[in-house]
Structure formats: C-alpha cells, structure tokens
Scaffold this active site. Structure first.
Site, PDB file in Angstrom:
ATOM      1  N   LYS A 129       0.830  -1.210   0.000  1.00 20.60           N
ATOM      2  CA  LYS A 129       0.000   0.000   0.000  1.00 20.60           C
ATOM      3  C   LYS A 129       0.865   1.262   0.000  1.00 20.60           C
ATOM      4  CE  LYS A 129      -3.374  -2.963   1.113  1.00 20.60           C
ATOM      5  NZ  LYS A 129      -3.184  -4.419   1.060  1.00 20.60           N
ATOM      6  N   LYS A 164      -8.500   0.946   4.250  1.00 17.93           N
ATOM      7  CA  LYS A 164      -7.954  -0.402   4.286  1.00 17.93           C
ATOM      8  C   LYS A 164      -6.714  -0.458   5.164  1.00 17.93           C
ATOM      9  CE  LYS A 164      -6.915   0.123  -0.411  1.00 17.93           C
ATOM     10  NZ  LYS A 164      -6.471  -0.385  -1.734  1.00 17.93           N
ATOM     11  N   ARG A 215      -5.734  -6.080 -12.662  1.00 18.29           N
ATOM     12  CA  ARG A 215      -4.443  -6.570 -12.207  1.00 18.29           C
ATOM     13  C   ARG A 215      -3.519  -6.632 -13.424  1.00 18.29           C
ATOM     14  NH1 ARG A 215      -2.623  -9.677  -8.179  1.00 18.29           N
ATOM     15  NH2 ARG A 215      -3.582  -8.020  -6.939  1.00 18.29           N
ATOM     16  N   ARG A 230     -11.190  -7.271 -12.623  1.00 21.54           N
ATOM     17  CA  ARG A 230     -12.031  -7.938 -11.629  1.00 21.54           C
ATOM     18  C   ARG A 230     -13.180  -7.012 -11.261  1.00 21.54           C
ATOM     19  NH1 ARG A 230      -6.951  -8.397  -7.944  1.00 21.54           N
ATOM     20  NH2 ARG A 230      -6.808  -6.350  -8.900  1.00 21.54           N
ATOM     21  N   ARG A 238     -16.097  -4.308  -3.610  1.00 23.54           N
ATOM     22  CA  ARG A 238     -14.736  -4.780  -3.824  1.00 23.54           C
ATOM     23  C   ARG A 238     -14.693  -5.708  -5.029  1.00 23.54           C
ATOM     24  NH1 ARG A 238     -13.917  -7.708   1.733  1.00 23.54           N
ATOM     25  NH2 ARG A 238     -16.001  -8.402   1.071  1.00 23.54           N
ATOM     26  N   ASP A 278      -2.409  -2.924  -9.250  1.00 23.65           N
ATOM     27  CA  ASP A 278      -3.862  -2.799  -9.292  1.00 23.65           C
ATOM     28  C   ASP A 278      -4.199  -1.410  -9.817  1.00 23.65           C
ATOM     29  OD1 ASP A 278      -4.140  -5.321  -8.314  1.00 23.65           O
ATOM     30  OD2 ASP A 278      -4.588  -4.711  -6.253  1.00 23.65           O
ATOM     31  N   GLU A 286      -2.639  -0.121  -5.829  1.00 22.04           N
ATOM     32  CA  GLU A 286      -1.721  -0.931  -5.036  1.00 22.04           C
ATOM     33  C   GLU A 286      -0.590  -1.435  -5.921  1.00 22.04           C
ATOM     34  OE1 GLU A 286      -3.224  -4.121  -2.638  1.00 22.04           O
ATOM     35  OE2 GLU A 286      -4.846  -2.913  -1.788  1.00 22.04           O
ATOM     36  N   ASN A 288       1.506  -4.839  -5.770  1.00 27.52           N
ATOM     37  CA  ASN A 288       1.558  -6.134  -5.099  1.00 27.52           C
ATOM     38  C   ASN A 288       2.894  -6.809  -5.375  1.00 27.52           C
ATOM     39  OD1 ASN A 288      -1.432  -6.629  -4.109  1.00 27.52           O
ATOM     40  ND2 ASN A 288      -1.534  -5.684  -6.128  1.00 27.52           N
TER      41      ASN A 288
END
Length: 323
Positions: A129, A164, A215, A230, A238, A278, A286, A288
C-alpha cells in the site's frame, strides 16, 4: 550451471490447500518443472539460521497440471539454503513480524549464494500500500495516517472513500465509506486501533463497476500486454476475486502502459522481478510484490505462458550472476 541443473526452491503456504487451476505459484512451479529444474518445497516453519548460516528443511516436489493429485512430496532433508540456486518467496500476507523475520533469513540466503525472488530486502521496503506513494503521479488522492481526525476530514472532502489496513490481502477489512456514513468514526477507530496504527484512505473510484479493478502483471519491469479486470459481485464494492468478484481479461490501455513506464524501472532496480499493479480507471491503487496472482486466468484466456516468461527472466538473472 546449465539451464537444466537449476535447483529451484519455493517458500509457500501449504501446497495441499491451494486451488491448482487458479494458483499463480503453481503456474510458476509447472513452468520450472517443464524446464527440467529440480523443485524443492518449503513452508515458513522450515527455515532457520544456525551460526550465521541460512538453513532449510526442504522436500523434493513434483507437480502435475491437474485438479486432483496435483503434487507429490518426498522426504525432508536439512540443507544450507545456498544449495538452492533459486528461492521463490510466495508466502501470502499478512505482512507481519513473522514475515519480516522470514525475509531476514532469505536475505542471508541471498548473500550466501541463492537468487531470491522477489528480493527480500525490497519485500520489506515496498509495502504494497505505502510504496505507491513514491509514484503520486499515478495515483488518486491518498492518505496514510493514524489520525482519525484526518481520516474524517479526508472523507468529508470526497463523496466516497476506501479505507484499508496496510498489511492485508484479498479484500480483507476493506471498507467503503460515504461522506455522510454514520459508521465512519467507528470504522476509522477500528482500523487505526484508536490512533495506534497506520491506515490507508483512498478516493473511491467508481470506474471499478465499468472497467473493473485491473491486475497488471510486470516481469522484470515489463508488463504482460493483458490485464485481468475484476468486477464486484452484486451488492459488493470490492472487485477482489477472493471477495466473490468476477473477472475477464482486457488488453492494456495507453494509460496502463504509461503507469508501467513510470514504475517499471524502479521495480527492476529493486529486484522485484514479478509484481502485480492494481489499476482502477486511470489510477494505480496498489503495488503487489509479495504473492501477485492472476497468472492462470490470463494464460487460459489469451494462450499465454506467463510462468514461462518468469522462468526466462530468472534464468537471465542466473546467467548474469554466473557469467
């Protein structure tokens, strides 16, 4: 070392518990096996340090691309981690102190001769994050704070925000908070533990319903040309697949490629060989680095071999180190 003599170790959550048809670590293991590499399996509890030497109890691993009986493990053997040419670190978050201690052992293994993917020091540095704060030009409005007062002010400045924790994954403990939400105070208090821990607040991006939470996978700084978008399930905000979302593949947009050019070289320099960004709409949400997913879905939809591309990049790193 020639290409077929690579000893390829993996640190992961229990392989018996994965869903092989969608597991990205499994895709990478299949790709390594296809090259004739020797697979050695480890869980977090199999690692230790003894008299300054990174050690592991490893088991020989065979993998099969099927939905039942997808693996076989041999007897365990204690060895220096330096005996492993490659160690793939794929332990899922939470990014807690045990994860950090594991990264120290892996960093020691790297100094003693193993190639660790992703670079363990960078796993610690590039919080999934927080690290996006180094690339503000790619991000929507974002706040990282312990202050409940600042979070409430941030919420008042936007019609809707996302709150979050900094150490989770898969949509866990993510809250969507509207400007006039009567629960905003208790949510902020809960996530910050009454001001004792940092929390992230982001501007809510309504494009998630139209273009999804994409993603984007990068291999050694270069993007795979398709993203897995997604979409939230009915009644959800979400898009995470772990939270019941659906998905479909999409080609990268011009903006997606621009974001990748902004961050790709920095990832490569940090030794972050496999990363998932993301992106919602025009903004990255984000970075990842611990255990990015979506390989198998993209492979199936576009006839790709992302695991193979990752192995090619690993082989190139090994060649550089021994060249």
């Amino acid at each position: 070392m020639n290409g077929n003599s690579v000893v390829f170790g993996v640190v992961m959550d229990p392989i018996a518990d994965i869903k092989p048809y969608k597991d990205s670590t499994f895709a990478m293991l299949l790709a390594a096996s296809a090259r004739g590499w020797t697979l050695r399996y480890m869980e977090q509890s199999d690692l230790w340090v003894e008299n300054g030497k990174a050690m592991a109890r490893t088991r020989p691993l065979e993998v099969r691309d099927q939905t039942t009986d997808w693996f076989a493990l041999g007897d365990g053997e204690e060895m220096p981690m330096a005996d492993l040419d490659v160690v793939l670190m794929r332990k899922d978050p939470p990014f807690d102190m045990e994860y950090i201690y594991t990264s120290y052992i892996l960093e020691l293994a790297q100094e003693q001769g193993s190639l660790v993917i992703n670079n363990p020091a960078s796993l610690r540095d590039a919080n999934e994050k927080v690290y996006m704060s180094w690339f503000p030009q790619c991000c929507a409005d974002t706040l990282i704070t312990r202050s409940i007062t600042r979070i409430k002010a941030f919420a008042r400045a936007h019609e809707k925000i996302v709150l979050k924790p900094l150490d989770g994954m898969g949509g866990k403990s993510i809250f969507i908070v509207a400007r006039d939400d009567p629960n905003s105070s208790v949510i902020a208090e809960t996530l910050t533990d009454f001001g004792r821990q940092f929390t992230m607040a982001q501007q809510f991006l309504p494009e998630i319903s139209e273009t999804g939470d994409k993603r984007i996978l990068l291999i050694d700084g270069e993007p795979v040309p398709y993203a897995l978008a997604r979409f939230p399930a009915e009644g959800e905000a979400r898009g995470n697949l772990a939270a019941g979302g659906s998905s479909r593949g999409l080609p990268l947009t011009e903006r997606d490629y621009w974001i990748c050019t902004q961050i790709g070289q920095a990832l490569k320099e940090k030794g972050l060989l496999f990363v998932g960004l993301d992106v919602i709409g025009d903004y990255m949400t984000e970075i990842n680095v611990t255990s990015p997913t979506c390989i198998r879905e993209l492979d199936a939809e576009f006839e790709l071999d992302i695991g193979g591309q990752i192995m090619d990049a690993i082989q190139a790193r090994l060649t550089e180190e021994t060249g």
